[in-house]
Motif scaffolding. Structure first.
Motif, PDB file in Angstrom:
ATOM      1  N   SER A  43      12.459  -6.639 -76.853  1.00 40.83           N
ATOM      2  CA  SER A  43      11.623  -6.639 -78.058  1.00 40.83           C
ATOM      3  C   SER A  43      10.579  -7.741 -78.071  1.00 40.83           C
ATOM      4  O   SER A  43       9.472  -7.537 -78.539  1.00 40.83           O
ATOM      5  N   ARG A  44      10.906  -8.914 -77.545  1.00 46.43           N
ATOM      6  CA  ARG A  44       9.930 -10.014 -77.519  1.00 46.43           C
ATOM      7  C   ARG A  44       9.701 -10.576 -76.128  1.00 46.43           C
ATOM      8  O   ARG A  44       8.964 -11.533 -75.965  1.00 46.43           O
ATOM      9  N   GLU A  45      10.342 -10.020 -75.142  1.00 42.97           N
ATOM     10  CA  GLU A  45      10.262 -10.552 -73.781  1.00 42.97           C
ATOM     11  C   GLU A  45       9.560  -9.578 -72.855  1.00 42.97           C
ATOM     12  O   GLU A  45       9.774  -8.371 -72.942  1.00 42.97           O
ATOM     13  N   LYS A  46       8.741 -10.137 -71.967  1.00 46.46           N
ATOM     14  CA  LYS A  46       8.126  -9.312 -70.932  1.00 46.46           C
ATOM     15  C   LYS A  46       9.200  -8.839 -69.969  1.00 46.46           C
ATOM     16  O   LYS A  46      10.151  -9.556 -69.685  1.00 46.46           O
ATOM     17  N   GLY A  47       9.014  -7.651 -69.451  1.00 44.61           N
ATOM     18  CA  GLY A  47       9.866  -7.174 -68.378  1.00 44.61           C
ATOM     19  C   GLY A  47       9.271  -7.615 -67.053  1.00 44.61           C
ATOM     20  O   GLY A  47       8.068  -7.867 -66.954  1.00 44.61           O
ATOM     21  N   VAL A  48      10.103  -7.701 -66.043  1.00 47.09           N
ATOM     22  CA  VAL A  48       9.611  -8.088 -64.720  1.00 47.09           C
ATOM     23  C   VAL A  48      10.426  -7.376 -63.651  1.00 47.09           C
ATOM     24  O   VAL A  48      11.628  -7.184 -63.795  1.00 47.09           O
ATOM     25  N   VAL A  49       9.733  -6.932 -62.619  1.00 39.61           N
ATOM     26  CA  VAL A  49      10.382  -6.433 -61.417  1.00 39.61           C
ATOM     27  C   VAL A  49       9.718  -7.171 -60.263  1.00 39.61           C
ATOM     28  O   VAL A  49       8.496  -7.344 -60.248  1.00 39.61           O
ATOM     29  N   GLY A  50      10.510  -7.686 -59.339  1.00 40.63           N
ATOM     30  CA  GLY A  50       9.912  -8.463 -58.267  1.00 40.63           C
ATOM     31  C   GLY A  50      10.839  -8.624 -57.080  1.00 40.63           C
ATOM     32  O   GLY A  50      12.013  -8.280 -57.133  1.00 40.63           O
TER      33      GLY A  50
END
Length: 103
Positions: A43-50
């Motif tokens: 809800s308030r956090e960016k998602g990340v894939v790396g």
């Protein structure tokens, strides 16, 4: 050039110890996957894939290559991955291709 979806899928399938080939603007690097990371957009956090590779061969032998994509929580759509070659290199390089070296 692979689509953003194809690149994200390749990043999601990557496993530590696997050999990958990453093609960016003007350069192709082969290396071993040392780390993978995924966090969905909240809800308030960016998602990340790396993932992080240890480059094998060439001028950048032994360097760390980080490939990362982010998604804003309001869109939940991941951006085209960007690669950074080391902590010294601040420039982000657009990823054109990412695949298993074996396939």
């Amino acid at each position: 050039m692979k689509t953003t979806t194809e690149l994200i899928d390749a990043m999601n399938r990557a496993e530590e110890g696997e050999h990958m080939t990453v093609r960016v603007e003007g350069d192709t690097c082969d290396g071993e996957v040392r780390e993978t990371h995924y966090a969905p957009p909240e809800s308030r956090e960016k998602g990340v894939v790396g993932l992080a590779l240890r480059i094998e061969g060439g001028d950048r032998d032994g360097e760390r290559l980080e490939v990362r994509s982010t998604a804003e929580s309001n869109t939940q759509k991941f951006s085209r991955p960007v690669a950074r070659f080391s902590e010294r290199d601040e420039a982000g390089h657009e990823v054109l291709d990412l695949s298993s070296s074996d396939g």
